[in-house]
Design an enzyme around this catalytic site. Structure first.
Site, PDB file in Angstrom:
ATOM      1  N   LYS A  30       0.857  -1.189   0.000  1.00 31.42           N
ATOM      2  CA  LYS A  30       0.000   0.000   0.000  1.00 31.42           C
ATOM      3  C   LYS A  30       0.885   1.227   0.000  1.00 31.42           C
ATOM      4  O   LYS A  30       1.963   1.232   0.593  1.00 31.42           O
ATOM      5  CB  LYS A  30      -0.854   0.026   1.281  1.00 31.42           C
ATOM      6  CG  LYS A  30      -2.050   0.921   1.186  1.00 31.42           C
ATOM      7  CD  LYS A  30      -3.207   0.212   0.525  1.00 31.42           C
ATOM      8  CE  LYS A  30      -4.382   1.130   0.288  1.00 31.42           C
ATOM      9  NZ  LYS A  30      -5.520   0.441  -0.309  1.00 31.42           N
ATOM     10  N   GLY A  66     -21.178   6.280   4.371  1.00 35.20           N
ATOM     11  CA  GLY A  66     -20.234   6.691   3.324  1.00 35.20           C
ATOM     12  C   GLY A  66     -20.761   6.304   1.954  1.00 35.20           C
ATOM     13  O   GLY A  66     -20.713   5.127   1.570  1.00 35.20           O
ATOM     14  N   VAL A  67     -21.305   7.302   1.235  1.00 37.12           N
ATOM     15  CA  VAL A  67     -21.819   6.998  -0.111  1.00 37.12           C
ATOM     16  C   VAL A  67     -20.896   7.629  -1.157  1.00 37.12           C
ATOM     17  O   VAL A  67     -21.305   8.467  -1.963  1.00 37.12           O
ATOM     18  CB  VAL A  67     -23.304   7.411  -0.307  1.00 37.12           C
ATOM     19  CG1 VAL A  67     -24.221   6.340   0.226  1.00 37.12           C
ATOM     20  CG2 VAL A  67     -23.611   8.758   0.346  1.00 37.12           C
ATOM     21  N   GLY A  68     -19.632   7.233  -1.102  1.00 39.33           N
ATOM     22  CA  GLY A  68     -18.653   7.670  -2.104  1.00 39.33           C
ATOM     23  C   GLY A  68     -18.696   6.721  -3.294  1.00 39.33           C
ATOM     24  O   GLY A  68     -19.743   6.172  -3.640  1.00 39.33           O
ATOM     25  N   VAL A 126     -17.750   3.610  -3.850  1.00 45.29           N
ATOM     26  CA  VAL A 126     -18.279   2.255  -3.673  1.00 45.29           C
ATOM     27  C   VAL A 126     -19.638   2.276  -2.985  1.00 45.29           C
ATOM     28  O   VAL A 126     -20.547   1.541  -3.370  1.00 45.29           O
ATOM     29  CB  VAL A 126     -17.318   1.350  -2.863  1.00 45.29           C
ATOM     30  CG1 VAL A 126     -17.756  -0.103  -2.976  1.00 45.29           C
ATOM     31  CG2 VAL A 126     -15.888   1.479  -3.341  1.00 45.29           C
TER      32      VAL A 126
HETATM   33  P1  NAD Z   1     -14.574   7.538  -1.470  1.00 49.31           P
HETATM   34  O1  NAD Z   1     -13.600   8.526  -0.950  1.00 49.31           O
HETATM   35  O2  NAD Z   1     -15.116   7.681  -2.854  1.00 49.31           O
HETATM   36  O3  NAD Z   1     -15.843   7.443  -0.485  1.00 49.31           O
HETATM   37  C1  NAD Z   1     -15.753   7.527   0.890  1.00 49.31           C
HETATM   38  C2  NAD Z   1     -16.979   8.317   1.352  1.00 49.31           C
HETATM   39  O4  NAD Z   1     -17.003   8.285   2.769  1.00 49.31           O
HETATM   40  C3  NAD Z   1     -16.922   9.787   0.930  1.00 49.31           C
HETATM   41  O5  NAD Z   1     -18.131  10.184   0.329  1.00 49.31           O
HETATM   42  C4  NAD Z   1     -16.672  10.524   2.243  1.00 49.31           C
HETATM   43  O6  NAD Z   1     -17.250  11.827   2.277  1.00 49.31           O
HETATM   44  C5  NAD Z   1     -17.337   9.582   3.235  1.00 49.31           C
HETATM   45  N1  NAD Z   1     -16.869   9.750   4.600  1.00 49.31           N
HETATM   46  C6  NAD Z   1     -15.611   9.987   5.051  1.00 49.31           C
HETATM   47  N2  NAD Z   1     -15.614  10.076   6.384  1.00 49.31           N
HETATM   48  C7  NAD Z   1     -16.898   9.871   6.794  1.00 49.31           C
HETATM   49  C8  NAD Z   1     -17.549   9.822   8.044  1.00 49.31           C
HETATM   50  N3  NAD Z   1     -16.887  10.008   9.188  1.00 49.31           N
HETATM   51  N4  NAD Z   1     -18.877   9.582   8.072  1.00 49.31           N
HETATM   52  C9  NAD Z   1     -19.571   9.395   6.923  1.00 49.31           C
HETATM   53  N5  NAD Z   1     -19.026   9.441   5.699  1.00 49.31           N
HETATM   54  C10 NAD Z   1     -17.701   9.662   5.647  1.00 49.31           C
HETATM   55  O7  NAD Z   1     -13.895   6.109  -1.276  1.00 49.31           O
HETATM   56  P2  NAD Z   1     -14.338   4.705  -1.867  1.00 49.31           P
HETATM   57  O8  NAD Z   1     -13.476   4.376  -3.031  1.00 49.31           O
HETATM   58  O9  NAD Z   1     -15.817   4.637  -1.989  1.00 49.31           O
HETATM   59  O10 NAD Z   1     -13.871   3.743  -0.697  1.00 49.31           O
HETATM   60  C11 NAD Z   1     -14.581   3.641   0.519  1.00 49.31           C
HETATM   61  C12 NAD Z   1     -13.854   2.679   1.449  1.00 49.31           C
HETATM   62  O11 NAD Z   1     -13.771   1.397   0.808  1.00 49.31           O
HETATM   63  C13 NAD Z   1     -12.412   3.058   1.792  1.00 49.31           C
HETATM   64  O12 NAD Z   1     -12.133   2.624   3.078  1.00 49.31           O
HETATM   65  C14 NAD Z   1     -11.596   2.269   0.771  1.00 49.31           C
HETATM   66  O13 NAD Z   1     -10.290   2.029   1.226  1.00 49.31           O
HETATM   67  C15 NAD Z   1     -12.404   0.992   0.715  1.00 49.31           C
HETATM   68  N6  NAD Z   1     -12.228   0.236  -0.522  1.00 49.31           N
HETATM   69  C16 NAD Z   1     -12.503   0.810  -1.713  1.00 49.31           C
HETATM   70  C17 NAD Z   1     -12.334   0.059  -2.866  1.00 49.31           C
HETATM   71  C18 NAD Z   1     -12.653   0.624  -4.220  1.00 49.31           C
HETATM   72  O14 NAD Z   1     -12.839  -0.169  -5.153  1.00 49.31           O
HETATM   73  N7  NAD Z   1     -12.774   1.934  -4.385  1.00 49.31           N
HETATM   74  C19 NAD Z   1     -11.892  -1.276  -2.792  1.00 49.31           C
HETATM   75  C20 NAD Z   1     -11.645  -1.832  -1.540  1.00 49.31           C
HETATM   76  C21 NAD Z   1     -11.815  -1.067  -0.401  1.00 49.31           C
END
Ligand code: NAD
Length: 361
Positions: free
Chosen positions: A89, A186-188, A190
């Protein structure tokens, strides 16, 4: 000028998350403001792979801890997903809105190239598909090409959805999620894909995000979702809690407030410390290890490294098969009253310690 310094075991041994990592480096390029760490945990199964995270850590120590914990989880994830890679990482300290630019990304490419194939990396929080396409112009050690693996987020969500259904069957006696209330924190990238799949499956979904624009985007697309506060979504009455934000949402404070009987989300390192799983077991809550529930994205990305190149059908069937292959382990854990997460950990450790995945019998 790029400065790379290898950290010794002596420097690392008191840092939380250190687990005899094979290699940990600190990198800095003062001209561009690039500063961060690459941690390589274990490469018994193959070259290390793991995303690059850019985040405004409050201290360099916090960034290092994150790199150590996330790279270790990647080793487990590769082993469990049957991928012939090890765990690595990279973390970059910085605010994406103020510090991320092409010069900084180019300096980071130099860091990745210095591993000469011992470390492959791609997207994570703060690093987008566009950033990866830019860095691919200067390196062959990035994965996630548009039109091939691309953005892994939908595949990550799909893997979470499949394993959630199997886990629900174990906990509630039915894999039908239309009977369930599910909370997504967290609605980012994923989280919103998981919301799509759960809405299509007829589940009642509540959502929360620290960023209002993320919430707005989600409710415009999925108006049936109920919005709650990010501060207490974990304690709302629900069947399944899906942490999809950052690390550590299952901690000593939140654990006593969680009402869900199943925790299955996409965030990495959901448990603040491994001992919290014992507390979850005492409360009768099944925790699906994050590195299992979120392995779909890795299956997608790592397919670019397969002989003959990326194949979407293989990716889809591997994601489905991964979840199916855990049916028996769910049953054993229920019948013998053993921690599901503990059984999954044991299986992963067996595989990477022997240097063999399930696909290399
Ligand atoms: P992202 O940054 O697009 O989404 C994260 C969301 O969480 C954002 O909208 C952010 O505003 C929100 N957030 C942050 N802190 C918060 C809190 N305290 N309360 C509520 N919401 C909060 O990231 P992502 O790519 O969607 O990934 C989300 C998680 O999944 C991360 O931990 C990442 O490491 C993990 N992950 C992602 C992938 C991938 O394919 N993108 C794969 C494996 C694991």
């Amino acid at each position: 000028m790029l400065e790379i310094k290898k950290l010794s075991a002596g420097e690392l041994k008191s840092i939380p998350g250190y687990d005899n990592h094979e290699l940990v480096i600190r990198f800095e390029n003062k001209e561009t403001g690039l500063l961060g760490f690459v941690a390589i945990h274990n490469t018994n199964l193959g070259p290390a792979s793991g995303g690059t995270r850019m985040y405004p850590y409050t201290s360099t120590k916090d960034a290092l801890i994150d790199a150590l914990k996330l790279s270790r989880a990647m080793t487990y994830k590769c082993a469990i997903a049957g991928i012939t890679n090890g765990g690595g990482k990279a973390v970059i300290i910085g605010d994406i809105d103020h510090h991320k630019n092409h010069d900084l990304l180019k300096a980071f490419v130099e860091v990745v190239n210095s591993f000469n194939g011992k470390f492959y990396t791609g997207e994570d929080v703060g690093i987008s598909e566009n950033d990866i396409q830019f860095m691919l112009n200067y390196s062959k050690f990035f994965i996630g090409r548009s039109n091939f693996a691309g953005d892994p987020s939908p595949y990550t969500a799909l893997g979470t959805f499949y394993i959630m259904r199997n886990a629900a069957e174990n906990v509630f006696g039915s894999s039908d999620l239309s009977k369930r209330t599910i909370g997504i924190k967290g609605v980012g990238k994923v989280g919103i894909e998981l919301l799509k799949l759960l809405t299509e499956a007829g589940a009642s979904v509540m959502i929360a995000d620290i960023k209002q624009d993320a919430v707005n985007r989600a409710v415009i697309k999925y108006p049936k979702a109920k919005v709650v506060s990010h501060l207490d979504i974990h304690s709302q009455p629900m069947d399944i809690f899906a942490p999809c934000a950052l690390s550590g949402d299952i901690n000593w404070e939140s654990v006593s407030q969680i009402k869900a009987k199943l925790i299955c989300g996409v965030a990495n390192n959901q448990l603040e410390s491994p001992e919290i799983n014992d507390e979850l077991i005492k409360k009768g809550i099944l925790y699906v290890p994050d590195y299992l529930s979120n392995a779909g994205g890795l299956i997608d990305l790592s397919d670019e490294l397969e002989k003959g190149g990326y194949n979407k059908e293989r990716v889809m069937s591997r994601i489905k098969n991964l979840s199916e292959s855990f049916r028996e382990i769910f049953q054993i854990s229920k019948k013998e009253n053993i921690s599901f997460a503990g059984l999954v950990d044991q299986l992963a450790e067996q595989r990477f310690k022997n240097g063999k995945t399930a696909n290399q019998k």
